[in-house]
Design an enzyme around this catalytic site. Structure first.
Site, PDB file in Angstrom:
ATOM      1  N   HIS A 235       0.808  -1.215   0.000  1.00  0.00           N
ATOM      2  CA  HIS A 235       0.000   0.000   0.000  1.00  0.00           C
ATOM      3  C   HIS A 235       0.849   1.277   0.000  1.00  0.00           C
ATOM      4  N   TYR A 239       1.432   5.091  -2.510  1.00  0.00           N
ATOM      5  CA  TYR A 239       1.638   6.494  -2.123  1.00  0.00           C
ATOM      6  C   TYR A 239       3.021   6.991  -2.504  1.00  0.00           C
ATOM      7  N   HIS A 386      -9.432   0.638 -11.426  1.00  0.00           N
ATOM      8  CA  HIS A 386      -9.088   1.626 -10.384  1.00  0.00           C
ATOM      9  C   HIS A 386      -7.633   2.076 -10.515  1.00  0.00           C
ATOM     10  N   PHE A 387      -6.722   1.106 -10.626  1.00  0.00           N
ATOM     11  CA  PHE A 387      -5.331   1.588 -10.596  1.00  0.00           C
ATOM     12  C   PHE A 387      -4.826   2.046 -11.962  1.00  0.00           C
ATOM     13  N   HIS A 388      -5.554   1.740 -13.049  1.00  0.00           N
ATOM     14  CA  HIS A 388      -5.146   2.408 -14.290  1.00  0.00           C
ATOM     15  C   HIS A 388      -5.591   3.871 -14.282  1.00  0.00           C
ATOM     16  N   ARG A 451      -9.827 -10.257 -12.803  1.00  0.00           N
ATOM     17  CA  ARG A 451      -8.562  -9.720 -13.301  1.00  0.00           C
ATOM     18  C   ARG A 451      -7.597 -10.890 -13.472  1.00  0.00           C
ATOM     19  N   ARG A 452      -6.467 -10.629 -14.104  1.00  0.00           N
ATOM     20  CA  ARG A 452      -5.391 -11.616 -14.229  1.00  0.00           C
ATOM     21  C   ARG A 452      -5.842 -12.905 -14.893  1.00  0.00           C
TER      22      ARG A 452
HETATM   23 FE1  HAS Z   1      -5.945   2.016  -4.454  1.00  0.00          FE
HETATM   24  C1  HAS Z   1      -6.071  -1.416  -4.880  1.00  0.00           C
HETATM   25  C2  HAS Z   1      -8.092   1.796  -1.798  1.00  0.00           C
HETATM   26  C3  HAS Z   1      -5.609   5.421  -3.846  1.00  0.00           C
HETATM   27  C4  HAS Z   1      -3.223   2.109  -6.568  1.00  0.00           C
HETATM   28  N1  HAS Z   1      -4.866   0.627  -5.541  1.00  0.00           N
HETATM   29  C5  HAS Z   1      -5.093  -0.728  -5.590  1.00  0.00           C
HETATM   30  C6  HAS Z   1      -4.129  -1.368  -6.463  1.00  0.00           C
HETATM   31  C7  HAS Z   1      -3.302  -0.361  -6.921  1.00  0.00           C
HETATM   32  C8  HAS Z   1      -3.777   0.880  -6.330  1.00  0.00           C
HETATM   33  C9  HAS Z   1      -2.107  -0.533  -7.836  1.00  0.00           C
HETATM   34  O1  HAS Z   1      -9.157  -0.402   0.032  1.00  0.00           O
HETATM   35  C10 HAS Z   1      -4.098  -2.858  -6.833  1.00  0.00           C
HETATM   36  C11 HAS Z   1      -3.062  -3.665  -6.143  1.00  0.00           C
HETATM   37  C12 HAS Z   1      -3.121  -5.085  -6.632  1.00  0.00           C
HETATM   38  O2  HAS Z   1      -2.470  -5.381  -7.667  1.00  0.00           O
HETATM   39  O3  HAS Z   1      -3.863  -5.886  -6.046  1.00  0.00           O
HETATM   40  N2  HAS Z   1      -6.757   3.359  -3.114  1.00  0.00           N
HETATM   41  C13 HAS Z   1      -7.627   3.068  -2.118  1.00  0.00           C
HETATM   42  C14 HAS Z   1      -8.011   4.291  -1.404  1.00  0.00           C
HETATM   43  C15 HAS Z   1      -7.317   5.317  -2.004  1.00  0.00           C
HETATM   44  C16 HAS Z   1      -6.511   4.719  -3.051  1.00  0.00           C
HETATM   45  C17 HAS Z   1      -8.956   4.406  -0.247  1.00  0.00           C
HETATM   46  N3  HAS Z   1      -4.680   3.481  -5.102  1.00  0.00           N
HETATM   47  C18 HAS Z   1      -4.708   4.805  -4.714  1.00  0.00           C
HETATM   48  C19 HAS Z   1      -3.633   5.523  -5.366  1.00  0.00           C
HETATM   49  C20 HAS Z   1      -2.951   4.573  -6.127  1.00  0.00           C
HETATM   50  C21 HAS Z   1      -3.625   3.312  -5.955  1.00  0.00           C
HETATM   51  C22 HAS Z   1      -3.346   6.976  -5.181  1.00  0.00           C
HETATM   52  C23 HAS Z   1      -1.754   4.724  -7.017  1.00  0.00           C
HETATM   53  C24 HAS Z   1      -1.155   5.836  -7.311  1.00  0.00           C
HETATM   54  N4  HAS Z   1      -6.927   0.511  -3.561  1.00  0.00           N
HETATM   55  C25 HAS Z   1      -7.720   0.618  -2.454  1.00  0.00           C
HETATM   56  C26 HAS Z   1      -8.156  -0.731  -2.016  1.00  0.00           C
HETATM   57  C27 HAS Z   1      -7.568  -1.655  -2.892  1.00  0.00           C
HETATM   58  C28 HAS Z   1      -6.805  -0.850  -3.841  1.00  0.00           C
HETATM   59  C29 HAS Z   1      -9.024  -1.079  -0.893  1.00  0.00           C
HETATM   60  C30 HAS Z   1      -7.701  -3.195  -2.854  1.00  0.00           C
HETATM   61  C31 HAS Z   1      -8.734  -3.656  -3.781  1.00  0.00           C
HETATM   62  C32 HAS Z   1      -8.779  -5.157  -3.831  1.00  0.00           C
HETATM   63  O4  HAS Z   1      -9.762  -5.721  -3.355  1.00  0.00           O
HETATM   64  O5  HAS Z   1      -7.841  -5.792  -4.354  1.00  0.00           O
HETATM   65  C33 HAS Z   1      -7.366   6.781  -1.561  1.00  0.00           C
HETATM   66  O6  HAS Z   1      -6.094   7.172  -1.154  1.00  0.00           O
HETATM   67  C34 HAS Z   1      -7.899   7.722  -2.584  1.00  0.00           C
HETATM   68  C35 HAS Z   1      -8.050   9.139  -2.042  1.00  0.00           C
HETATM   69  C36 HAS Z   1      -8.245  10.155  -3.134  1.00  0.00           C
HETATM   70  C37 HAS Z   1      -9.250  11.031  -3.230  1.00  0.00           C
HETATM   71  C38 HAS Z   1      -9.302  11.994  -4.405  1.00  0.00           C
HETATM   72  C39 HAS Z   1      -8.855  13.421  -4.056  1.00  0.00           C
HETATM   73  C40 HAS Z   1      -8.814  14.259  -5.298  1.00  0.00           C
HETATM   74  C41 HAS Z   1      -7.789  15.083  -5.674  1.00  0.00           C
HETATM   75  C42 HAS Z   1      -7.861  15.772  -7.020  1.00  0.00           C
HETATM   76  C43 HAS Z   1      -8.350  17.183  -6.945  1.00  0.00           C
HETATM   77  C44 HAS Z   1      -8.581  17.725  -8.304  1.00  0.00           C
HETATM   78  C45 HAS Z   1      -8.438  19.021  -8.676  1.00  0.00           C
HETATM   79  C46 HAS Z   1      -8.750  19.411 -10.068  1.00  0.00           C
HETATM   80  C47 HAS Z   1      -8.048  20.102  -7.756  1.00  0.00           C
HETATM   81  C48 HAS Z   1     -10.346  11.095  -2.228  1.00  0.00           C
HETATM   82  C49 HAS Z   1      -6.578  15.318  -4.841  1.00  0.00           C
HETATM   83  C50 HAS Z   1     -10.220  19.717 -10.096  1.00  0.00           C
HETATM   84  C51 HAS Z   1     -10.613  20.693 -11.100  1.00  0.00           C
HETATM   85  C52 HAS Z   1     -11.881  20.810 -11.512  1.00  0.00           C
HETATM   86  C53 HAS Z   1     -12.261  21.912 -12.349  1.00  0.00           C
HETATM   87  C54 HAS Z   1     -12.946  19.805 -11.144  1.00  0.00           C
HETATM   88  C1  HEM Z   2      -2.515  -4.674 -15.692  1.00  0.00           C
HETATM   89  C2  HEM Z   2      -3.157  -2.729 -20.084  1.00  0.00           C
HETATM   90  C3  HEM Z   2      -0.397   1.091 -18.850  1.00  0.00           C
HETATM   91  C4  HEM Z   2       0.154  -0.807 -14.432  1.00  0.00           C
HETATM   92  C5  HEM Z   2      -2.985  -4.435 -16.959  1.00  0.00           C
HETATM   93  C6  HEM Z   2      -3.995  -5.223 -17.620  1.00  0.00           C
HETATM   94  C7  HEM Z   2      -4.170  -4.686 -18.855  1.00  0.00           C
HETATM   95  C8  HEM Z   2      -3.285  -3.542 -18.971  1.00  0.00           C
HETATM   96  C9  HEM Z   2      -5.110  -5.171 -19.947  1.00  0.00           C
HETATM   97  C10 HEM Z   2      -4.781  -6.314 -16.952  1.00  0.00           C
HETATM   98  C11 HEM Z   2      -4.525  -7.689 -17.307  1.00  0.00           C
HETATM   99  C12 HEM Z   2      -5.244  -8.692 -16.433  1.00  0.00           C
HETATM  100  O1  HEM Z   2      -5.627  -8.441 -15.279  1.00  0.00           O
HETATM  101  O2  HEM Z   2      -5.422  -9.813 -16.961  1.00  0.00           O
HETATM  102  C13 HEM Z   2      -2.401  -1.559 -20.145  1.00  0.00           C
HETATM  103  C14 HEM Z   2      -2.186  -0.782 -21.341  1.00  0.00           C
HETATM  104  C15 HEM Z   2      -1.411   0.294 -20.985  1.00  0.00           C
HETATM  105  C16 HEM Z   2      -1.146   0.186 -19.572  1.00  0.00           C
HETATM  106  C17 HEM Z   2      -2.735  -1.128 -22.713  1.00  0.00           C
HETATM  107  C18 HEM Z   2      -0.880   1.408 -21.851  1.00  0.00           C
HETATM  108  C19 HEM Z   2      -0.343   1.208 -23.010  1.00  0.00           C
HETATM  109  C20 HEM Z   2      -0.052   0.944 -17.524  1.00  0.00           C
HETATM  110  C21 HEM Z   2       0.720   1.879 -16.763  1.00  0.00           C
HETATM  111  C22 HEM Z   2       0.859   1.350 -15.517  1.00  0.00           C
HETATM  112  C23 HEM Z   2       0.199   0.062 -15.508  1.00  0.00           C
HETATM  113  C24 HEM Z   2       1.249   3.213 -17.284  1.00  0.00           C
HETATM  114  C25 HEM Z   2       1.551   1.900 -14.295  1.00  0.00           C
HETATM  115  C26 HEM Z   2       2.294   2.969 -14.235  1.00  0.00           C
HETATM  116  C27 HEM Z   2      -0.454  -2.045 -14.420  1.00  0.00           C
HETATM  117  C28 HEM Z   2      -0.409  -2.960 -13.302  1.00  0.00           C
HETATM  118  C29 HEM Z   2      -1.175  -4.077 -13.670  1.00  0.00           C
HETATM  119  C30 HEM Z   2      -1.678  -3.823 -15.000  1.00  0.00           C
HETATM  120  C31 HEM Z   2       0.296  -2.740 -11.962  1.00  0.00           C
HETATM  121  C32 HEM Z   2      -1.499  -5.289 -12.798  1.00  0.00           C
HETATM  122  C33 HEM Z   2      -0.697  -6.461 -13.114  1.00  0.00           C
HETATM  123  C34 HEM Z   2      -1.170  -7.644 -12.309  1.00  0.00           C
HETATM  124  O3  HEM Z   2      -2.384  -7.820 -12.081  1.00  0.00           O
HETATM  125  O4  HEM Z   2      -0.300  -8.405 -11.869  1.00  0.00           O
HETATM  126  N1  HEM Z   2      -2.589  -3.415 -17.801  1.00  0.00           N
HETATM  127  N2  HEM Z   2      -1.769  -0.941 -19.104  1.00  0.00           N
HETATM  128  N3  HEM Z   2      -0.355  -0.144 -16.732  1.00  0.00           N
HETATM  129  N4  HEM Z   2      -1.210  -2.588 -15.434  1.00  0.00           N
HETATM  130 FE1  HEM Z   2      -1.502  -1.780 -17.249  1.00  0.00          FE
HETATM  131 CU    CU Z   3      -3.889   0.205  -0.855  1.00  0.00          CU
END
Ligand code: HAS
Ligand code: HEM
Ligand code: CU
Length: 557
Positions: A235, A239, A386-388, A451-452
């Site tokens: 996790h 961040y 979510h994470f894309h 997924r996967r």
């Molecule tokens: Fe997540 C799974 C919960 C944030 C990445 N997350 C993942 C995985 C990845 C990932 C890679 O609780 C999959 C891992 C795997 O392979 O299994 N995530 C959260 C929560 C947040 C969160 C509560 N995640 C992120 C961020 C990531 C990221 C950031 C990468 C950079 N996530 C989860 C949970 C899972 C999870 C469960 C597990 C799911 C499962 O079952 O497997 C929070 O930190 C999010 C808080 C963010 C906000 C948004 C604030 C908005 C802002 C923008 C302001 C915009 C402006 C422009 C000013 C509340 C700061 C506006 C302008 C206008 C004009 C409108």
């Molecule tokens: C998984 C496509 C860019 C991070 C995947 C999967 C697809 C995909 C189809 C899911 C496969 C599955 O669950 O069976 C793409 C394409 C991209 C792109 C077409 C752009 C050309 C990115 C980028 C990041 C990223 C920029 C991170 C910086 C990941 C990760 C997984 C994933 C962490 C999970 C791998 C896993 O489940 O083990 N992507 N993606 N991807 N992608 Fe991407």
């Molecule tokens: Cu997390």
């Protein structure tokens, strides 16, 4: 007020300081590996979407999981980590004295060498089919020991680079007694402090559990413990990607639009909260695992909702910067400031699209973190969607946006209007591609598509067949994204050969009437101790339980 005036004066003195050419080499080295990883990872990503939609079969006996492991590792670990270190080294060099101390520069290069060697070893294992264990390398899936050794080198290399940053700040503090550190450097150091604490978990998993087991020195492995150590790291890993993007949003973007940082103190407080609450929350990835008692899951979910607070503070602070900037230029009404923003400047446009997309991305995270809803989405393509949005769009687009000024700044070049235009096109391609791909992933995930998985129809099960149209949308989105990857790599090459000139390092200034930053925000001892206490509360008893009652242990496969 005094502090912000001092900072402003210092800023002025730094602005005309050309970037140190030796430091530039280091920064560019990190960026080149990052974008090479993006290119190879992008090819894998495109192929994945093609396989899933049944459009192609993989040639040369290549397996889907080799591809997916390569994609996850190269994108989520290599692209991000190399970019982050290059970026933070550049800003620390610029804000803490105008160049890196010789020992810090050596640490940067040693870290680079270790990380690159580790990456080469790890990726070689993946591509030769000896480590198809995905980027989370869950036991009891077993990879070649050299895959884990490669990962260990990558982590140790990042530590060495981090130690360099700590040293540069320590030296600066010694030579600037009583002054509060520049905001960029403060944030960079917190990011690496968090990384340092978080990687202890994965280091323990890899060194104590996975390597001995995969060499065959021990026969079985405690799976629960290994997954828990992984998510203790996994996790905060997300961040670690986000915080450098926030550094750009807080410190760089105000300068680029010609506005001001809303509050230096608020920005620092947000980063301290990120340090405190990023780590003791790994169980929200393990909510569906039976081996952890509901009480500890509950506690970590509460802490997960705490770590949302600094993101909301960030949103508030950015809106404030944008609105005040617009009103200063005569914007009227509730949203009049919106049209005043410099939409045609890619250095603003790309990170801004990242921010905008972070709103639905973060909302999806809140859904994931809610126990009952996690039961619906866990292990479905919803999570991949979510994470894309988070890492592959909010973070990646911000990193792309940084690249358009970072390369010109450090190499003494300028961003030409043509490159700026290509950058805008790149950003639009990314948003359109991701809208299609991630949108389809979210929807089909709700219908239960896992997924996967490679291409499957589950022997014509009607549910599985109904997923196919979404997989086709994913492939269309993936193709648009892949064109975006190619264009980005072209842009990087073009930036490296751009016309010579001078580009200032865009470090924002705080609003004149902002509160002075209280010194306690820099009491490192207090924040590190608090972070340790929270981790101990959240993890001690569950970990003890897993170690004392390990069950039979699992053999590898
Ligand atoms: Fe997540 C799974 C919960 C944030 C990445 N997350 C993942 C995985 C990845 C990932 C890679 O609780 C999959 C891992 C795997 O392979 O299994 N995530 C959260 C929560 C947040 C969160 C509560 N995640 C992120 C961020 C990531 C990221 C950031 C990468 C950079 N996530 C989860 C949970 C899972 C999870 C469960 C597990 C799911 C499962 O079952 O497997 C929070 O930190 C999010 C808080 C963010 C906000 C948004 C604030 C908005 C802002 C923008 C302001 C915009 C402006 C422009 C000013 C509340 C700061 C506006 C302008 C206008 C004009 C409108
Ligand atoms: C998984 C496509 C860019 C991070 C995947 C999967 C697809 C995909 C189809 C899911 C496969 C599955 O669950 O069976 C793409 C394409 C991209 C792109 C077409 C752009 C050309 C990115 C980028 C990041 C990223 C920029 C991170 C910086 C990941 C990760 C997984 C994933 C962490 C999970 C791998 C896993 O489940 O083990 N992507 N993606 N991807 N992608 Fe991407
Ligand atoms: Cu997390």
């Amino acid at each position: 007020r005094n502090l912000s005036l001092q900072a402003a004066a210092q800023q002025g003195e730094l602005e005309h300081h050309p970037f140190d050419p030796r430091d530039a080499k280091l920064v560019i080295a990190y960026l080149i590996v990052a974008f090479a990883a993006l290119l190879i990872g992008g090819i894998a990503g495109l192929l994945q979407t093609m396989v899933k939609s049944g459009s192609i079969k993989l040639p040369y006996g290549m397996g889907y999981y080799e591809l997916l492991t390569a994609h996850g590792v190269l994108m989520a670990i290599v692209f991000t980590t190399f970019f982050i270190i290059g970026f933070i080294y550049s800003g620390v060099s610029h804000t803490l004295g105008g160049k890196l101390l010789p020992v810090v520069s050596r640490a940067g290069w040693l870290g680079f060498a270790l990380m690159t060697a580790g990456t080469a070893l790890g990726v070689a294992m993946v591509l030769t089919g000896k480590a198809s264990v995905l980027y989370t390398f869950y036991a009891p899936m077993k990879a070649s020991p050299y895959f884990y050794i490669g990962l260990a080198l990558l982590v140790v290399g990042s530590w060495v680079s981090g130690w360099g940053l700590f040293y540069q700040l320590k030296f600066w503090k010694k030579t600037h007694t009583g002054k509060i550190s520049p905001l960029f450097a403060f944030m960079g150091v917190i990011t690496f402090l968090m990384w340092q604490i978080a990687t202890l978990g994965v280091a323990a998993e890899v060194l104590i559990q996975l390597i001995p087991w995969s060499f065959g020195w021990v026969e079985t492995i405690n799976v629960m413990l290994s997954r828990t150590l992984f998510w203790y790291f996994g996790h905060p890993l997300v961040y670690f990607w986000l915080m450098p993007a926030y550094m750009c949003w807080y410190v760089i973007i105000p300068k680029i639009i010609g506005g001001k940082i809303y509050s230096d103190a608020l920005a620092r407080l947000a980063f301290i909260l990120l340090l405190l609450f990023s780590i003791p929350v790994g169980f929200h990835h393990q909510l569906m695992e039976p081996g952890i008692s509901p009480f500890w899951k509950y506690l970590q979910v509460v802490l997960t909702f705490m770590v949302v607070v600094p993101s909301l503070m960030t949103a508030f602070s950015l809106f404030a910067t944008f609105e005040l900037y617009g009103r200063e230029r005569g914007a009227k009404g509730l949203f009049g400031w919106f049209s005043m923003l410099p939409w045609k400047d890619v250095r603003f446009f790309a990170p801004f699209m990242g921010m905008l997309i972070f709103i639905p991305a973060g909302a999806g995270g809140l859904i994931n973190a809610s126990n009952q809803m996690n039961a619906v989405v866990h292990n479905t393509l919803w999570v991949t969607g979510h994470f894309h949005l988070t890492v592959a769009t909010s973070v990646a687009l911000t990193f792309f946006g940084i690249t358009y000024w970072l390369i010109p700044t450090v190499t003494g070049r300028v961003l030409t209007p043509k490159m700026n235009k290509l950058g805008i096109v790149q950003t639009i391609l990314w948003c359109v591609g991701m809208f299609l791909m991630s949108g389809a992933m979210h929807l089909v995930g709700l219908f239960g598509a896992p997924r996967r998985t490679a291409y499957t129809t589950y022997e014509s099960n009607p549910d599985a067949l109904s997923w196919m149209p979404y997989y086709v949308f994913m492939a269309v989105g993936g193709t648009v994204l892949f064109i975006g990857v190619l264009l980005m790599v072209y842009n990087v090459a073009a930036l490296l050969m751009a016309p010579k000139g001078e580009t200032a390092y865009p470090i924002g200034e705080t609003m004149e009437n902002a509160e002075a930053t209280p010194a306690y925000l820099e009491r490192w001892g207090v924040w590190i101790s608090l972070s340790a206490i929270l981790i101990l509360i959240a993890y001690t008893i569950p970990l003890m339980d897993m170690i004392m009652n390990p069950g039979a242990g699992s053999k590898g496969f």
